[in-house]
Scaffold this motif. Structure first.
Motif, PDB file in Angstrom:
ATOM      1  N   ARG A  16       0.122   3.859   3.285  1.00 34.09           N
ATOM      2  CA  ARG A  16      -0.825   2.776   2.466  1.00 34.09           C
ATOM      3  C   ARG A  16      -2.450   3.742   2.698  1.00 34.09           C
ATOM      4  NH1 ARG A  16      -1.687  -1.723   0.673  1.00 34.09           N
ATOM      5  NH2 ARG A  16      -3.741  -2.357   1.841  1.00 34.09           N
ATOM      6  N   GLY A  19      -0.064   7.424  -0.937  1.00 31.60           N
ATOM      7  CA  GLY A  19       1.251   6.488  -1.243  1.00 31.60           C
ATOM      8  C   GLY A  19       2.308   7.642  -2.138  1.00 31.60           C
ATOM      9  N   ARG A  20       1.806   8.988  -2.816  1.00 30.41           N
ATOM     10  CA  ARG A  20       2.198   9.488  -3.147  1.00 30.41           C
ATOM     11  C   ARG A  20       2.886  10.803  -2.892  1.00 30.41           C
ATOM     12  NH1 ARG A  20      -0.856  11.152  -9.138  1.00 30.41           N
ATOM     13  NH2 ARG A  20       0.281  13.019  -8.799  1.00 30.41           N
ATOM     14  N   GLU A  45      11.350  -1.250   2.406  1.00 35.50           N
ATOM     15  CA  GLU A  45      11.245  -2.115   0.314  1.00 35.50           C
ATOM     16  C   GLU A  45      12.389  -2.968   0.192  1.00 35.50           C
ATOM     17  OE1 GLU A  45      10.510   2.250  -1.638  1.00 35.50           O
ATOM     18  OE2 GLU A  45      12.211   1.201  -1.674  1.00 35.50           O
ATOM     19  N   THR A  51       6.055  -3.532  -0.832  1.00 33.65           N
ATOM     20  CA  THR A  51       6.075  -4.456  -2.639  1.00 33.65           C
ATOM     21  C   THR A  51       5.869  -3.439  -3.469  1.00 33.65           C
ATOM     22  OG1 THR A  51       3.648  -5.290  -2.117  1.00 33.65           O
ATOM     23  CG2 THR A  51       5.576  -7.006  -1.282  1.00 33.65           C
ATOM     24  N   GLY A  52       5.229  -2.279  -3.466  1.00 36.16           N
ATOM     25  CA  GLY A  52       4.876  -1.431  -4.468  1.00 36.16           C
ATOM     26  C   GLY A  52       4.175  -0.911  -3.917  1.00 36.16           C
ATOM     27  N   TYR A  53       4.297   0.956  -4.822  1.00 40.45           N
ATOM     28  CA  TYR A  53       2.745   2.206  -4.866  1.00 40.45           C
ATOM     29  C   TYR A  53       1.762   1.748  -6.582  1.00 40.45           C
ATOM     30  CZ  TYR A  53       6.532   2.919  -1.995  1.00 40.45           C
ATOM     31  OH  TYR A  53       7.907   3.025  -0.742  1.00 40.45           O
ATOM     32  N   ARG A  54       0.863   1.563  -5.692  1.00 43.86           N
ATOM     33  CA  ARG A  54      -0.154   1.858  -7.246  1.00 43.86           C
ATOM     34  C   ARG A  54      -1.064   2.332  -6.744  1.00 43.86           C
ATOM     35  NH1 ARG A  54       0.109  -2.789  -4.675  1.00 43.86           N
ATOM     36  NH2 ARG A  54       1.384  -3.312  -5.827  1.00 43.86           N
ATOM     37  N   ALA A  55      -2.107   3.009  -7.984  1.00 45.11           N
ATOM     38  CA  ALA A  55      -3.138   4.200  -7.756  1.00 45.11           C
ATOM     39  C   ALA A  55      -4.807   3.279  -7.921  1.00 45.11           C
ATOM     40  CB  ALA A  55      -3.721   4.481  -9.822  1.00 45.11           C
ATOM     41  N   GLU A  56      -5.189   2.787  -6.595  1.00 45.66           N
ATOM     42  CA  GLU A  56      -6.736   2.880  -6.678  1.00 45.66           C
ATOM     43  C   GLU A  56      -7.535   3.183  -7.743  1.00 45.66           C
ATOM     44  OE1 GLU A  56      -8.469   2.443  -2.952  1.00 45.66           O
ATOM     45  OE2 GLU A  56      -6.267   2.877  -1.579  1.00 45.66           O
ATOM     46  N   ASP A  93      -5.470 -12.900 -16.232  1.00 49.64           N
ATOM     47  CA  ASP A  93      -5.818 -11.699 -15.577  1.00 49.64           C
ATOM     48  C   ASP A  93      -7.208 -11.096 -15.333  1.00 49.64           C
ATOM     49  OD1 ASP A  93      -3.318 -10.809 -17.184  1.00 49.64           O
ATOM     50  OD2 ASP A  93      -4.194  -9.457 -18.466  1.00 49.64           O
TER      51      ASP A  93
END
Length: 164
Positions: A16, A19-20, A45, A51-56, A93
């Motif tokens: 959390r 993530g990288r 997973e 549920t995923g990996y993302r950039a803020e 969106d």
């Protein structure tokens, strides 16, 4: 519900925040070898916990925008009315989050728009589409006070005791 132990929770807490992180570094930090750590990660997973990996993204450094919370009340409260509204909201969106809530309103929506005019166009679209929106209340965010990437896992999840 998947039963989690303290290592699973530590994996979730680390991911959390970072993530990288490499899988080998994650394994080292939770005191596991790579293979068991990788198996735990795959299990989390596959269970849909991760549920995923993302950039803020710091949106304010890219473009002007406005964050708005909208409290929405529907005209009617049958299952099909909720479904129609939810499908309509899903097509926009700009609606980045939507929660069905109990109490005085039916939904709370978080909307990010270019400006107040763009927000109002979105509302007008919803009203014109006749999706059952009876009343709405707009709350414009003037300042973000706290946004936590951390989940209070230790407060929400009962960890197994040593006897278990």
């Amino acid at each position: 519900m998947l039963k989690l132990d303290d290592r699973d929770l530590k994996i979730l807490a680390i991911l959390r925040e970072e993530g990288r992180i490499s899988k080998s570094e994650l394994a080292r930090r939770v005191n596991l070898t790579a293979a068991p750590c990788w198996e735990r990660l795959k299990r989390l997973e596959q269970a849909g916990i991760i549920t995923g990996y993302r950039a803020e993204v710091a949106l304010k450094k890219i473009t002007p925008h406005v964050v708005v919370f909208m409290a929405a009340e529907l005209e009617h409260h049958r299952a099909e009315n909720f479904q129609v509204f939810e499908r309509a909201v899903g097509r926009h969106d700009e609606v980045v989050a939507c929660w069905a809530v109990g109490g005085g309103f039916d939904y709370i929506l978080q909307i990010i728009a270019r400006d107040i005019d763009a927000y109002q166009r979105l509302v007008d679209d919803l009203l014109d589409a006749k999706v059952g929106l009876a009343r709405y209340f707009t709350y414009v965010v003037t300042k973000q006070v706290k946004l936590s990437a951390k989940l209070p896992l230790s407060e929400l999840v009962d960890l197994p005791t040593e006897k278990e």
